[in-house]
Each structure stands twice: as C-alpha cells, then as structure tokens.
Design an enzyme around this catalytic site. Structure first.
Site, PDB file in Angstrom:
ATOM      1  N   ARG A 202      44.473   0.444  -8.035  1.00  0.00           N
ATOM      2  CA  ARG A 202      44.514   1.352  -9.189  1.00  0.00           C
ATOM      3  C   ARG A 202      43.684   0.821 -10.349  1.00  0.00           C
ATOM      4  O   ARG A 202      43.188   1.600 -11.168  1.00  0.00           O
ATOM      5  CB  ARG A 202      45.963   1.601  -9.599  1.00  0.00           C
ATOM      6  CG  ARG A 202      46.708   0.380 -10.093  1.00  0.00           C
ATOM      7  CD  ARG A 202      48.213   0.535 -10.012  1.00  0.00           C
ATOM      8  NE  ARG A 202      48.684   0.502  -8.630  1.00  0.00           N
ATOM      9  CZ  ARG A 202      49.943   0.690  -8.270  1.00  0.00           C
ATOM     10  NH1 ARG A 202      50.871   0.932  -9.187  1.00  0.00           N
ATOM     11  NH2 ARG A 202      50.298   0.640  -7.002  1.00  0.00           N
TER      12      ARG A 202
ATOM     13  N   LYS B 284      49.701 -11.851  -0.465  1.00  0.00           N
ATOM     14  CA  LYS B 284      50.440 -11.135   0.573  1.00  0.00           C
ATOM     15  C   LYS B 284      50.991 -12.112   1.613  1.00  0.00           C
ATOM     16  O   LYS B 284      50.478 -13.224   1.763  1.00  0.00           O
ATOM     17  CB  LYS B 284      49.513 -10.137   1.275  1.00  0.00           C
ATOM     18  CG  LYS B 284      49.061  -8.975   0.413  1.00  0.00           C
ATOM     19  CD  LYS B 284      48.111  -8.081   1.194  1.00  0.00           C
ATOM     20  CE  LYS B 284      47.630  -6.907   0.359  1.00  0.00           C
ATOM     21  NZ  LYS B 284      48.678  -5.907   0.106  1.00  0.00           N
TER      22      LYS B 284
END
Length: 503
Positions: free
Chosen positions: A356, A282
């Site tokens: 996920r 990130k």
C-alpha cells in the site's frame, strides 16, 4: 497451437480425431447421434455395455469406427443434458485437450462448441475453449536443463459451429481468445520467474521490450529512485530502501483511441519482486512464494500486451510499480513516519504492509494523466484470502458504476471478482496518534482497511482496487502463477471498446 472454425457435418470430417459429447445417463449428443447412425449403432452399443456413463470429464477413445472417415472418435462426458454450466464446460475442454495430447492426436475437430451452455453463445464457447486449451497446455520450463515434450503434441484444433452465419463470431472469438491467452502467458511467465532474475530492472526491461514490439502504439519510460526522490515519492522509496536492487517504476503508454486527447484508462500493478517483509520479517515457511508479490505488475503487463495485440481503440496506461522489500541496515522501520507524494503522512506500524505504501505514491503519480478511471491490481492482503479463498478476487471501489462494470466483466470472462464494502467505520481503524494515518488497521477486515488506505490517495478520479492475494498463484503440487486477473481486465477493456462478443 493453431485454431480455426468451420461449419460442417460430422460424417464428412476426415481428421485424426473427432470430439463429441455424451450426456448422463449414456445419452448421445445430437452430433454423437449422427455418428452413431452412420456407424450402424456402433457407439450406442458401446454405451449400452456400460463403457461410458456420461459424467463430466469421463472419456472413451474409439479407433476406426465403422463408416467414419476420421481415425478416432473421442467421446467425452458432459453431465446431464442442458445442465452443463460454465465451469463444467471448461472442465470438459481441459479433459479433452489432455486426452488428445496424451494419445498423440496432432489435430482434432471439436463439436463441443455446439453444446448448450446456459446463457452462453457461440462466441463465448469458442473463446473459452481457446483460452482453456492454452491454459491446459501451459508449461514453465525456461529454467530447466532437460525439457520434456509430448511425443506428438496437439498442434491443430478445429471448432465446429452449428451454422455458417456463426463463422464470423467464431473467428472473432479465436482472435480474442488467442490475444487474452498471450497476455495470461506473459503474466504467468513473469510471475514464475525467480526473484534473482526478476527484479524491478527486469520488469523495466520487459516493459521496454513491449514498447519495441508495438512501437506504433506503445511508449515506455522508466522512473528511477533519483526521479522518485525529486517527485516526493517517499513511501515508495522507503519500501525499497533495504534492497540493493533499485526501485523502478515502468510507465507504458498505449494510444489507440482515434481521439488522441481522450482520457486514458490507467492500470497500476504492485510489483514487489520479492517481499521478505522487511524488518517485520515473514516466517521462513512459504517465503519462496513471495516472488509472486509482483503478480499485480505481471497482470498489468499481460493486459497491455492484449490491448496492443488487439489494437483496441482506447488509450490505456499501464504502470509497473517495481520494488523489493528486504531487511537491512538501511531498511525502513516500524515507527517511522513517512510523508507521501500527496503530502499526507503515514505511520509505519508494520513494514510487511508495504504494498500500500508503494501503491499510494503510484496512485498519486498517475493523477498527472487526468485519467478516465484507475484500477490497481495487487497481491495486497492475506485477509482477502481468508475472506474469499483462492477462487474469487476481492474488489473495492469508490465508484459504483465502475465496480458494476468490473463484476460484469469478471462473470463474462469466468475470472470472478466479488465486491467488499468500504464504509466509514473501516477508515477509523487507520487512525494514528502521530500521523494522518497508520499503514495497518488491525486484523479485522484487513482487506477492506487496506483498500480504505489506498482510497485516500484516489480522491481525484474514479478508482477500483483488485486484491489478488488469493487468486494470483497456486501452491502445492500445482504451484505456479495463474495469470489472473488478466482475463477479467481484458474483458473489461473489450467491453469498453464495444467488442464484447454479444451476437
């Protein structure tokens, strides 16, 4: 802080402060009119001089009003009469609590619960007042060496209800409000903890402590990486492979249903205690806020506390999927193909779409409980923030009745959710040339494609997904965890237990 309810006339109150409403333009509420009459028009004379217009949140603190037994009267603006809505009501309560706390009133009798709020009964008004008060007074100062406390903090609030027959409803509202507030505080405290303290091991210790505190109803077991490997939870393990901190899945089982064989409601919380993004790292700006990527797990922990404190007649299982996503020589890579616990394969296109992958194996794991339904809670996608902002949680589900229940509970609790579609076209975005599916489906509809990914692991039960990426924490000056959606899920379970507060 202590809360209670009573039913009595304002002129008989002997308290540090009485709180009453004033409407626009300078109109006294019925209770304020009674006080004005006793004080020979003292209050109405002040309003005529323009001391208070009555707009939402305006305040005027009066000292030693003639013929009034209480030391002070706090007048607070409530907007236009009979137009006070839920959001404004909570704003009025928040302003009341802040004003009382700032002025050193240690106790108060509040008549705001007698105001008309569209479509809401006494139970709702008292409970929301309790929850709003606790929210307003919340601080996170555990890690500060110098703790600043109010000179004379507010310690007691008495809510006045119109009739004696509403006392029972008011008392129940306080009980429920305090329990939900306790769960929200627990979730916020966990969320606000820094990642050097709050890792998967810390989540596991909190889950064990909850079982110790409620040993009659709750048992906790913790599943480590070795057992995950034996179970084939390769997607979950891949996400944590770059971290020195072990991935741990904490399973809290609450049994409150008189029928011990009743199918459980299962809550699954994403617990990424820090998400650097892995190899798909990130940007540095704002990365500190990735400690909040475990707010789904914090929510589940908070809800389990609510369930235990209220001793709800349900069977509920809460799973904290603890993990840390870090770059490193052992981290998983873009291009990897993972075989999940379900046997389905996933091509990793972005290691920052990791939640996920943790959840898909956890959702497969909970099949063993033969659940009545499963709800997962996750700070899953930035796309949900773009779609719904920071005000409303995203809801997706494979079961219409469950989705409708959750939407209804969100409206009751004032912790709103909005359902997004999951039609076949979105599933096609997850197609992969090298595996059964990819872990991302491109930028369009990112919150929906993430839910579509998860739904492929939930075919054996009714399931709903709450994407809380926009609602789990605030940035900027008010930075901190919100505790959402503890209130929503607590209300859902209260409804399931037949304790929804409708009179």
């Amino acid at each position: 802080m202590e809360f209670s309810v009573k039913s009595g006339s304002p002129e008989k109150q002997r308290s540090a402060c009485i709180v009453v409403g004033v409407f626009e333009p300078r109109r006294l509420s019925p209770i304020a009119e009674q006080l004005d009459k006793i004080s020979d028009g003292y209050i109405s004379a002040l309003l005529r001089r323009g001391e208070l217009e009555g707009k939402v949140g305006q305040t005027l603190l009066l000292h030693h009003v003639p013929n009034i037994l209480s030391e002070r009267i706090l007048l607070i603006g409530c907007g236009k009469e009979r137009e006070l809505d839920e959001r404004q009501y909570k704003q009025v309560i928040q302003k009341t609590i802040n004003t009382l706390n700032d002025t050193g009133s240690m106790e108060a009798v509040c008549f705001l619960t007698e105001l008309h709020v569209k479509g809401r009964n006494t139970y709702w008004k008292v409970r929301q007042a309790v929850e709003t008060a606790k929210e307003t007074l919340y601080t996170f100062d555990q890690l500060k060496s110098n703790k600043v406390e109010p000179r004379r903090p507010l310690r007691k609030m008495v809510f006045n209800v119109p009739t004696r027959r509403e006392l029972t409803s008011g008392e129940r509202a306080i009980q429920h409000g305090l329990a939900v507030s306790s769960g929200i505080k627990a979730a916020k405290d966990l969320g606000n903890m820094p990642p050097n303290i709050c890792n998967a091991g810390y989540l596991a210790s909190q889950a064990r402590q909850l079982a110790d505190a409620f040993s009659t109803n709750i048992t906790t077991r913790v599943i480590g990486e070795q057992q995950m490997k034996e179970l084939g939870m390769n997607a979950y393990l891949a996400v944590g492979a770059g971290s020195r901190n072990e991935s741990l899945m904490s399973v809290m089982e609450y049994k409150g249903n008189p029928n011990p064989d009743a199918k459980p409601i299962v809550l699954v919380g994403k617990g990424l205690t820090f998400d650097a993004g892995g190899i798909s790292i990130k940007p540095a700006e704002g990365m500190d806020e990735m400690k909040y990527d475990m707010c789904g797990a914090a929510t589940v922990y908070g809800v389990m506390r609510v369930v235990a404190e209220l001793n709800l007649p349900l069977n509920v299982i809460g799973v904290l999927a603890g993990c840390e996503n870090m770059p490193g020589g052992s981290a998983y890579r873009p291009g990897d193909v993972l075989t999940t616990m379900s046997g389905q394969t996933v091509e990793v296109l972005n290691t920052d779409a990791e939640g996920r992958l943790v959840l898909c194996d956890t959702l497969t794991y909970v099949e063993r409980f033969d659940p009545e339904l499963v709800i997962d809670v996750a700070t899953l996608t930035g796309a949900c923030v773009i779609a719904l902002g920071h005000h409303i949680t995203g809801l997706m589900s494979n079961h219409n009745p469950l989705a409708h229940e959750l939407i209804g509970a969100s409206e009751q609790a004032g912790d709103r959710a909005w359902r997004l579609p999951m039609s076949d076209e979105y599933y096609e975005q997850l197609d992969s040339n090298f595996a059964d599916m990819a872990n991302i489906g491109g930028r369009p509809g990112g919150a929906i494609t993430a839910a579509c990914f998860l739904s492929r692991f939930t075919r054996k039960y009714s399931w709903a997904h709450l994407d809380i990426a926009g609602t789990a924490w605030r940035s900027g000056k008010a930075k901190g965890a919100t505790g959402r959606p503890v209130a929503l899920l607590s209300q859902f379970l209260l409804n399931r237990a037949g304790l929804n507060g409708d009179d």
